[in-house]
Write a protein that holds these residues in place. Structure first.
Motif, PDB file in Angstrom:
ATOM      1  N   LEU A  36      94.413  -5.171  46.111  1.00 34.72           N
ATOM      2  CA  LEU A  36      95.430  -4.120  46.067  1.00 34.72           C
ATOM      3  C   LEU A  36      95.956  -3.803  47.470  1.00 34.72           C
ATOM      4  O   LEU A  36      97.167  -3.613  47.667  1.00 34.72           O
ATOM      5  CB  LEU A  36      94.859  -2.860  45.416  1.00 34.72           C
ATOM      6  N   GLU A  37      95.043  -3.750  48.438  1.00 37.71           N
ATOM      7  CA  GLU A  37      95.469  -3.514  49.827  1.00 37.71           C
ATOM      8  C   GLU A  37      96.321  -4.668  50.337  1.00 37.71           C
ATOM      9  O   GLU A  37      97.334  -4.457  51.018  1.00 37.71           O
ATOM     10  CB  GLU A  37      94.248  -3.329  50.723  1.00 37.71           C
ATOM     11  N   GLY A  38      95.927  -5.886  50.002  1.00 38.89           N
ATOM     12  CA  GLY A  38      96.704  -7.045  50.413  1.00 38.89           C
ATOM     13  C   GLY A  38      98.091  -7.059  49.796  1.00 38.89           C
ATOM     14  O   GLY A  38      99.079  -7.390  50.464  1.00 38.89           O
ATOM     15  N   SER A 185     102.129 -14.821  53.929  1.00 39.69           N
ATOM     16  CA  SER A 185     100.757 -15.297  53.731  1.00 39.69           C
ATOM     17  C   SER A 185     100.109 -15.747  55.041  1.00 39.69           C
ATOM     18  O   SER A 185      98.875 -15.816  55.126  1.00 39.69           O
ATOM     19  CB  SER A 185     100.733 -16.451  52.729  1.00 39.69           C
ATOM     20  N   VAL A 186     100.916 -16.043  56.077  1.00 43.04           N
ATOM     21  CA  VAL A 186     100.343 -16.468  57.358  1.00 43.04           C
ATOM     22  C   VAL A 186      99.969 -15.272  58.233  1.00 43.04           C
ATOM     23  O   VAL A 186      99.437 -15.460  59.329  1.00 43.04           O
ATOM     24  CB  VAL A 186     101.316 -17.386  58.126  1.00 43.04           C
ATOM     25  N   ALA A 187     100.234 -14.043  57.746  1.00 41.28           N
ATOM     26  CA  ALA A 187      99.906 -12.854  58.543  1.00 41.28           C
ATOM     27  C   ALA A 187      98.410 -12.707  58.763  1.00 41.28           C
ATOM     28  O   ALA A 187      97.976 -11.993  59.668  1.00 41.28           O
ATOM     29  CB  ALA A 187     100.464 -11.597  57.867  1.00 41.28           C
ATOM     30  N   SER A 188      97.613 -13.386  57.947  1.00 39.89           N
ATOM     31  CA  SER A 188      96.156 -13.303  58.103  1.00 39.89           C
ATOM     32  C   SER A 188      95.679 -13.909  59.417  1.00 39.89           C
ATOM     33  O   SER A 188      94.554 -13.647  59.847  1.00 39.89           O
ATOM     34  CB  SER A 188      95.469 -14.013  56.933  1.00 39.89           C
ATOM     35  N   TYR A 189      96.517 -14.710  60.071  1.00 37.58           N
ATOM     36  CA  TYR A 189      96.125 -15.336  61.343  1.00 37.58           C
ATOM     37  C   TYR A 189      95.878 -14.303  62.439  1.00 37.58           C
ATOM     38  O   TYR A 189      95.166 -14.592  63.402  1.00 37.58           O
ATOM     39  CB  TYR A 189      97.193 -16.329  61.800  1.00 37.58           C
ATOM     40  N   ILE A 190      96.464 -13.115  62.317  1.00 39.29           N
ATOM     41  CA  ILE A 190      96.211 -12.076  63.314  1.00 39.29           C
ATOM     42  C   ILE A 190      95.394 -10.928  62.710  1.00 39.29           C
ATOM     43  O   ILE A 190      95.299  -9.861  63.304  1.00 39.29           O
ATOM     44  CB  ILE A 190      97.525 -11.537  63.912  1.00 39.29           C
ATOM     45  N   GLY A 191      94.824 -11.164  61.533  1.00 39.51           N
ATOM     46  CA  GLY A 191      93.913 -10.192  60.942  1.00 39.51           C
ATOM     47  C   GLY A 191      94.514  -9.214  59.963  1.00 39.51           C
ATOM     48  O   GLY A 191      93.824  -8.290  59.511  1.00 39.51           O
ATOM     49  N   LEU A 195      97.537 -10.763  50.900  1.00 36.62           N
ATOM     50  CA  LEU A 195      96.915 -11.308  49.693  1.00 36.62           C
ATOM     51  C   LEU A 195      95.957 -12.464  49.990  1.00 36.62           C
ATOM     52  O   LEU A 195      94.852 -12.511  49.441  1.00 36.62           O
ATOM     53  CB  LEU A 195      98.010 -11.761  48.719  1.00 36.62           C
ATOM     54  N   ILE A 196      96.368 -13.393  50.850  1.00 37.73           N
ATOM     55  CA  ILE A 196      95.509 -14.534  51.160  1.00 37.73           C
ATOM     56  C   ILE A 196      94.245 -14.082  51.888  1.00 37.73           C
ATOM     57  O   ILE A 196      93.135 -14.541  51.595  1.00 37.73           O
ATOM     58  CB  ILE A 196      96.265 -15.578  52.001  1.00 37.73           C
ATOM     59  N   ILE A 215      93.840 -15.280  41.120  1.00 39.41           N
ATOM     60  CA  ILE A 215      94.486 -13.967  40.984  1.00 39.41           C
ATOM     61  C   ILE A 215      95.632 -13.834  41.985  1.00 39.41           C
ATOM     62  O   ILE A 215      96.721 -13.353  41.652  1.00 39.41           O
ATOM     63  CB  ILE A 215      93.453 -12.841  41.169  1.00 39.41           C
ATOM     64  N   VAL A 216      95.385 -14.260  43.222  1.00 39.20           N
ATOM     65  CA  VAL A 216      96.439 -14.197  44.242  1.00 39.20           C
ATOM     66  C   VAL A 216      97.613 -15.098  43.864  1.00 39.20           C
ATOM     67  O   VAL A 216      98.782 -14.720  44.007  1.00 39.20           O
ATOM     68  CB  VAL A 216      95.869 -14.593  45.621  1.00 39.20           C
ATOM     69  N   ALA A 217      97.313 -16.302  43.367  1.00 40.62           N
ATOM     70  CA  ALA A 217      98.384 -17.209  42.928  1.00 40.62           C
ATOM     71  C   ALA A 217      99.191 -16.581  41.797  1.00 40.62           C
ATOM     72  O   ALA A 217     100.429 -16.684  41.768  1.00 40.62           O
ATOM     73  CB  ALA A 217      97.783 -18.539  42.473  1.00 40.62           C
ATOM     74  N   LEU A 218      98.512 -15.914  40.875  1.00 43.37           N
ATOM     75  CA  LEU A 218      99.211 -15.265  39.760  1.00 43.37           C
ATOM     76  C   LEU A 218     100.088 -14.118  40.242  1.00 43.37           C
ATOM     77  O   LEU A 218     101.205 -13.928  39.751  1.00 43.37           O
ATOM     78  CB  LEU A 218      98.174 -14.751  38.750  1.00 43.37           C
ATOM     79  N   ILE A 219      99.600 -13.355  41.220  1.00 42.48           N
ATOM     80  CA  ILE A 219     100.398 -12.246  41.777  1.00 42.48           C
ATOM     81  C   ILE A 219     101.670 -12.780  42.442  1.00 42.48           C
ATOM     82  O   ILE A 219     102.771 -12.261  42.222  1.00 42.48           O
ATOM     83  CB  ILE A 219      99.568 -11.423  42.774  1.00 42.48           C
ATOM     84  N   TYR A 220     101.518 -13.831  43.263  1.00 43.17           N
ATOM     85  CA  TYR A 220     102.698 -14.426  43.909  1.00 43.17           C
ATOM     86  C   TYR A 220     103.680 -14.951  42.860  1.00 43.17           C
ATOM     87  O   TYR A 220     104.901 -14.793  43.008  1.00 43.17           O
ATOM     88  CB  TYR A 220     102.279 -15.571  44.836  1.00 43.17           C
ATOM     89  N   LEU A 221     103.156 -15.574  41.821  1.00 39.40           N
ATOM     90  CA  LEU A 221     104.022 -16.111  40.780  1.00 39.40           C
ATOM     91  C   LEU A 221     104.791 -14.999  40.074  1.00 39.40           C
ATOM     92  O   LEU A 221     105.999 -15.111  39.838  1.00 39.40           O
ATOM     93  CB  LEU A 221     103.186 -16.898  39.766  1.00 39.40           C
TER      94      LEU A 221
END
Length: 305
Positions: A36-38, A185-191, A195-196, A215-221
């Motif tokens: 949910l936070e993601g 989805s690449v935002a995780s590279y800086i923490g 979703l990823i 679940i993440v794939a379903l949310i993006y879809l």
């Protein structure tokens, strides 16, 4: 008889293991809150980055068009062209890391705000090209008529050219938002917990990647398909409303533009429904096949050894 019992026992064990896996990875210890936070951070970054990209993109496209039409602002045009070349020629994740680890290295700033700025600057380069293409699509006779009437370049842009340009490229801007939504989805590279990153946090605690990733794939879809279906029927009507608000004209009607009328939209939607449904069901069938095959293979392998 024993073979049938063993077969049904494996089936029951399969669904039992699936339920246990889902509970362990999603329900237990409120791990769904990470997702949910993601989702919240993903939507915030995508929405505000698109606003920044839209504002900067319009400014950049006007600068470049002004130089093309009037040969003015040569220096600004140089920097605008250089900016677009650099942004479009480097990966979004590299721009994000440079912004966070180099530019904002010694600045106490919210990490989500860094993501918004980075993706906004990235989107601006692409939006500017979309808007510039829309400006070029406006009939040349209207530009010449505006000059004959004595309108300044700014008045031409505000009241004649830009409203029509935005109307023409609104579907492309909608696609840019969908693309931007997935690029976060690449935002995780800086923490940043998007979703990823949320799925990775859950999987690192449970050592089970199946349900977090599915679940993440379903949310993006759902987000991308939902936005596509939402933008398809309303973009023509929304584009006309934008045109009226910017120009103050009330004489524009959708019936004057065959590709924007309701009958055309309904026809296009009906023609694409079958292919969209096939793509949707194919996706779910593929996911289900992967899940079932993986679990059945695991069950037989564990019994064999």
């Amino acid at each position: 008889m024993n073979e049938y019992l063993n077969f049904f026992s494996k089936i029951f064990d399969f669904f039992g293991n699936m339920g246990k896996s889902f509970y362990k990875t999603v329900i237990y210890d409120n791990r769904y809150e990470y997702i949910l936070e993601g989702l919240k951070n993903t939507l915030i970054i995508a929405f505000f980055a698109l606003l920044i990209g839209l504002i900067l993109g319009i400014i950049i496209s006007i600068i470049r068009n002004n130089y093309k039409e009037n040969k003015k602002n040569k220096i600004l045009n140089f920097f605008a062209t250089f900016y677009i070349t650099v942004i479009r020629g480097t990966p979004a994740v590299l721009q994000l890391m440079i912004l966070y680890y180099v530019i904002f290295k010694s600045v106490d700033i919210n990490i989500v705000l860094v993501g918004i700025i980075s993706f906004g600057l990235n989107s601006a380069a692409y939006v500017s090209e979309i808007i510039r293409a829309g400006i070029d699509s406006v009939d040349k006779g209207q530009k010449e008529a505006a000059k004959v009437l004595g309108l300044s370049y700014i008045d031409q842009i505000i009241y004649i050219i830009l409203p029509q340009a935005i109307r023409n490229v609104l579907p492309a801007l909608g696609n840019e938002f969908i693309t931007l939504l997935k690029e976060t989805s690449v935002a995780s590279y800086i923490g940043i917990v998007e979703l990823i990153k949320a799925s990775d946090i859950i999987a690192s605690n449970t050592y089970d990647y199946l349900f977090p990733l599915m679940i993440v794939a379903l949310i993006y879809l759902i987000l991308t398909v939902g936005l596509s279906k939402l933008l398809a029927p309303i973009s023509p009507f929304l584009s006309e409303e934008i045109y009226r608000n910017l120009t103050g004209l009330e004489s524009v009607h959708l019936a004057d533009f065959p590709k924007y009328n309701e009958a055309y939209i309904n026809e296009e939607i009906e023609e694409n429904t079958l292919s969209q449904n096939i793509d949707k069901y194919y996706f779910f069938f593929t996911i289900a096949l992967i899940i079932v095959s993986g679990n059945i293979f695991t069950l037989f392998k564990s019994e064999r050894y």
